[in-house]
Design a protein around this motif. Structure first.
Motif, mmCIF file in Angstrom:
data_model
loop_
_atom_site.group_PDB
_atom_site.id
_atom_site.type_symbol
_atom_site.label_atom_id
_atom_site.label_comp_id
_atom_site.label_asym_id
_atom_site.label_seq_id
_atom_site.Cartn_x
_atom_site.Cartn_y
_atom_site.Cartn_z
ATOM 1 N N GLU A 31 -45.661 20.739 7.079
ATOM 2 C CA GLU A 31 -46.910 20.991 6.350
ATOM 3 C C GLU A 31 -46.916 20.258 5.012
ATOM 4 O O GLU A 31 -47.942 19.696 4.613
ATOM 5 C CB GLU A 31 -47.108 22.492 6.120
ATOM 6 N N ASP A 32 -45.768 20.268 4.322
ATOM 7 C CA ASP A 32 -45.651 19.553 3.050
ATOM 8 C C ASP A 32 -45.852 18.058 3.259
ATOM 9 O O ASP A 32 -46.570 17.406 2.494
ATOM 10 C CB ASP A 32 -44.280 19.785 2.410
ATOM 11 N N ILE A 33 -45.215 17.514 4.277
ATOM 12 C CA ILE A 33 -45.324 16.084 4.570
ATOM 13 C C ILE A 33 -46.767 15.722 4.894
ATOM 14 O O ILE A 33 -47.292 14.714 4.411
ATOM 15 C CB ILE A 33 -44.358 15.683 5.703
ATOM 16 N N LYS A 34 -47.419 16.571 5.664
ATOM 17 C CA LYS A 34 -48.826 16.345 5.998
ATOM 18 C C LYS A 34 -49.682 16.369 4.727
ATOM 19 O O LYS A 34 -50.575 15.534 4.557
ATOM 20 C CB LYS A 34 -49.289 17.419 6.990
ATOM 21 N N LEU A 35 -49.404 17.308 3.828
ATOM 22 C CA LEU A 35 -50.151 17.399 2.572
ATOM 23 C C LEU A 35 -49.916 16.161 1.708
ATOM 24 O O LEU A 35 -50.858 15.600 1.150
ATOM 25 C CB LEU A 35 -49.774 18.670 1.806
ATOM 26 N N ILE A 36 -48.671 15.718 1.609
ATOM 27 C CA ILE A 36 -48.374 14.514 0.829
ATOM 28 C C ILE A 36 -49.149 13.327 1.395
ATOM 29 O O ILE A 36 -49.765 12.561 0.652
ATOM 30 C CB ILE A 36 -46.861 14.211 0.813
#
Length: 114
Positions: A31-36
């Motif tokens: 989820e963090d990677i997608k947000l970045i």
């Protein structure tokens, strides 16, 4: 011992290439990677960075991975070396983006030596 501190008008940490980070999947969730990825423009800079003034437009609401004091605790080397690790990371990142003789590097070195 020198203390790490962020400097104004830098924004080096707002240019974040996931491919340049070893083992990032061990630190960030999918989820963090997608947000970045959703926050990153084609030029590699965060779309929330005011590039002219080098200021974050969502500073108060920025994600945890944009908060050095929180995010750094995910790294073993930070837990062992503290600010020394952060200073090393910032110097490397500032150098790779702006250069070793840049205003940003000079400002950072001056700030951490106080």
């Amino acid at each position: 011992m020198k203390s790490w501190t962020c400097i104004e008008k830098c924004g080096a940490c707002c240019k974040f290439d996931l491919n340049e980070r070893d083992n990032i999947e061990e630190i960030l969730s999918q989820e963090d990677i997608k947000l970045i990825k959703s926050m990153t423009d084609k030029d590699g800079w965060c779309k929330h960075l005011d590039k002219k003034n080098k200021r974050c437009s969502i500073y108060e609401k920025r994600p945890y991975f944009c908060r050095v004091d929180i995010f750094s605790k995910n790294f073993e080397e930070y837990l062992r070396k503290g600010d020394e690790f952060l200073i090393k990371c910032c110097k490397q990142h500032i150098k790779s983006i702006y250069g070793n003789r840049s205003n940003q590097m000079s400002s950072f070195k001056k700030k951490i030596s106080n």
